[in-house]
Design a protein around this motif. Structure first.
Motif, PDB file in Angstrom:
ATOM      1  N   PHE A 128      39.033  44.882  43.147  1.00 48.26           N
ATOM      2  CA  PHE A 128      38.697  43.916  42.108  1.00 48.26           C
ATOM      3  C   PHE A 128      39.988  43.281  41.609  1.00 48.26           C
ATOM      4  O   PHE A 128      40.946  43.972  41.276  1.00 48.26           O
ATOM      5  N   VAL A 129      40.004  41.950  41.592  1.00 53.84           N
ATOM      6  CA  VAL A 129      41.172  41.216  41.121  1.00 53.84           C
ATOM      7  C   VAL A 129      40.719  40.170  40.120  1.00 53.84           C
ATOM      8  O   VAL A 129      39.523  39.864  40.015  1.00 53.84           O
ATOM      9  N   GLN A 156      38.850  31.929  28.973  1.00 51.19           N
ATOM     10  CA  GLN A 156      39.510  33.206  28.739  1.00 51.19           C
ATOM     11  C   GLN A 156      38.802  34.353  29.444  1.00 51.19           C
ATOM     12  O   GLN A 156      39.439  35.326  29.818  1.00 51.19           O
ATOM     13  N   HIS A 157      37.502  34.232  29.633  1.00 55.52           N
ATOM     14  CA  HIS A 157      36.741  35.336  30.239  1.00 55.52           C
ATOM     15  C   HIS A 157      37.310  35.726  31.599  1.00 55.52           C
ATOM     16  O   HIS A 157      37.560  36.909  31.845  1.00 55.52           O
ATOM     17  N   VAL A 158      37.536  34.760  32.483  1.00 56.31           N
ATOM     18  CA  VAL A 158      38.041  35.089  33.817  1.00 56.31           C
ATOM     19  C   VAL A 158      39.504  35.508  33.775  1.00 56.31           C
ATOM     20  O   VAL A 158      39.971  36.208  34.669  1.00 56.31           O
ATOM     21  N   ASN A 159      40.220  35.123  32.734  1.00 50.79           N
ATOM     22  CA  ASN A 159      41.612  35.521  32.623  1.00 50.79           C
ATOM     23  C   ASN A 159      41.759  36.970  32.155  1.00 50.79           C
ATOM     24  O   ASN A 159      42.806  37.572  32.316  1.00 50.79           O
ATOM     25  N   LYS A 160      40.716  37.523  31.548  1.00 53.48           N
ATOM     26  CA  LYS A 160      40.790  38.877  30.991  1.00 53.48           C
ATOM     27  C   LYS A 160      40.090  39.920  31.846  1.00 53.48           C
ATOM     28  O   LYS A 160      40.338  41.105  31.688  1.00 53.48           O
ATOM     29  N   THR A 161      39.180  39.509  32.705  1.00 51.14           N
ATOM     30  CA  THR A 161      38.407  40.484  33.469  1.00 51.14           C
ATOM     31  C   THR A 161      38.693  40.356  34.958  1.00 51.14           C
ATOM     32  O   THR A 161      39.004  39.283  35.455  1.00 51.14           O
ATOM     33  N   SER A 162      38.554  41.457  35.652  1.00 47.47           N
ATOM     34  CA  SER A 162      38.752  41.465  37.106  1.00 47.47           C
ATOM     35  C   SER A 162      37.391  41.359  37.771  1.00 47.47           C
ATOM     36  O   SER A 162      36.816  42.359  38.213  1.00 47.47           O
ATOM     37  N   SER A 163      36.856  40.157  37.824  1.00 48.38           N
ATOM     38  CA  SER A 163      35.509  39.975  38.349  1.00 48.38           C
ATOM     39  C   SER A 163      35.484  39.518  39.804  1.00 48.38           C
ATOM     40  O   SER A 163      34.437  39.511  40.433  1.00 48.38           O
ATOM     41  N   VAL A 175      36.319  39.643  53.098  1.00 48.32           N
ATOM     42  CA  VAL A 175      35.770  38.514  52.346  1.00 48.32           C
ATOM     43  C   VAL A 175      36.217  38.640  50.897  1.00 48.32           C
ATOM     44  O   VAL A 175      36.514  39.724  50.404  1.00 48.32           O
ATOM     45  N   LYS A 176      36.244  37.489  50.231  1.00 44.09           N
ATOM     46  CA  LYS A 176      36.613  37.421  48.827  1.00 44.09           C
ATOM     47  C   LYS A 176      35.560  36.563  48.144  1.00 44.09           C
ATOM     48  O   LYS A 176      35.253  35.467  48.623  1.00 44.09           O
ATOM     49  N   TYR A 177      34.997  37.049  47.034  1.00 40.01           N
ATOM     50  CA  TYR A 177      33.946  36.300  46.353  1.00 40.01           C
ATOM     51  C   TYR A 177      34.222  36.294  44.856  1.00 40.01           C
ATOM     52  O   TYR A 177      34.420  37.350  44.248  1.00 40.01           O
ATOM     53  N   MET A 178      34.227  35.097  44.258  1.00 36.32           N
ATOM     54  CA  MET A 178      34.496  34.992  42.820  1.00 36.32           C
ATOM     55  C   MET A 178      33.720  33.854  42.163  1.00 36.32           C
ATOM     56  O   MET A 178      34.181  33.264  41.200  1.00 36.32           O
ATOM     57  N   GLU A 179      32.541  33.547  42.688  1.00 36.81           N
ATOM     58  CA  GLU A 179      31.774  32.415  42.156  1.00 36.81           C
ATOM     59  C   GLU A 179      31.147  32.719  40.790  1.00 36.81           C
ATOM     60  O   GLU A 179      31.058  31.838  39.941  1.00 36.81           O
ATOM     61  N   GLU A 180      30.683  33.945  40.590  1.00 37.16           N
ATOM     62  CA  GLU A 180      29.977  34.297  39.356  1.00 37.16           C
ATOM     63  C   GLU A 180      30.949  34.917  38.359  1.00 37.16           C
ATOM     64  O   GLU A 180      31.997  35.413  38.722  1.00 37.16           O
ATOM     65  N   ARG A 181      30.546  34.927  37.094  1.00 33.21           N
ATOM     66  CA  ARG A 181      31.375  35.553  36.068  1.00 33.21           C
ATOM     67  C   ARG A 181      31.144  37.054  36.014  1.00 33.21           C
ATOM     68  O   ARG A 181      31.968  37.790  35.500  1.00 33.21           O
ATOM     69  N   SER A 182      30.021  37.496  36.562  1.00 33.22           N
ATOM     70  CA  SER A 182      29.669  38.909  36.534  1.00 33.22           C
ATOM     71  C   SER A 182      30.228  39.628  37.762  1.00 33.22           C
ATOM     72  O   SER A 182      30.030  39.200  38.893  1.00 33.22           O
ATOM     73  N   GLN A 183      30.899  40.752  37.531  1.00 36.74           N
ATOM     74  CA  GLN A 183      31.443  41.526  38.643  1.00 36.74           C
ATOM     75  C   GLN A 183      30.320  42.083  39.514  1.00 36.74           C
ATOM     76  O   GLN A 183      30.423  42.103  40.744  1.00 36.74           O
ATOM     77  N   SER A 184      29.225  42.490  38.901  1.00 35.96           N
ATOM     78  CA  SER A 184      28.108  43.054  39.660  1.00 35.96           C
ATOM     79  C   SER A 184      27.497  42.025  40.608  1.00 35.96           C
ATOM     80  O   SER A 184      27.219  42.324  41.767  1.00 35.96           O
TER      81      SER A 184
END
Length: 120
Positions: A33-34, A42-49, A62-71
């Motif tokens: 998780f990165v 700020q949300h994406v700057n503070k969480t490793s989603s 693969v790398k996926y970061m489209e959603e704000r939720s890590q799950s």
């Protein structure tokens, strides 16, 4: 233990079925998780989603970061990984089906246009 994600139980079960069909096990996956980048303030700057998945046997990552939720990102990263594994094995994929359908539509349009401009 099989992880469950923040999607419907049917989608979780379908993902597990696809993983079993391709012989992909959770033990074969390396998950990291990165911090995400892009929109989200700020949300994406503070969480490793952002999720990075590596399938050790095949070496596909693969790398996926489209959603704000890590799950949700974990779920979609697994689906993307399965698609890439199918492509690597030469199996039928959703992406290939879509491309074939578009090619057929374009070919049909070309024939229609040629008939339209024929001289009687």
């Amino acid at each position: 233990m099989t992880p469950t994600f923040a999607v419907s139980p049917e989608k979780n079960e379908e993902l597990q079925r696809q993983m079993e069909a391709l012989g992909v096990r959770e033990e074969d996956l390396e998950e990291r998780f990165v911090r995400s980048s892009g929109k989200g303030g700020q949300h994406v700057n503070k969480t490793s989603s952002c999720v990075q998945l590596l399938h050790r046997p095949s070496g596909i990552e693969v790398k996926y970061m489209e959603e704000r939720s890590q799950s949700l990102n974990r779920f979609f990263a697994r689906r993307l990984l399965l698609e890439r594994i199918k492509e690597a094995r030469g199996l039928k994929t959703v992406k290939a089906d879509t491309a074939a359908r578009i090619r057929r539509q374009k070919a049909c349009r070309g024939r229609k246009a040629a008939r339209k401009h024929e001289r009687p």
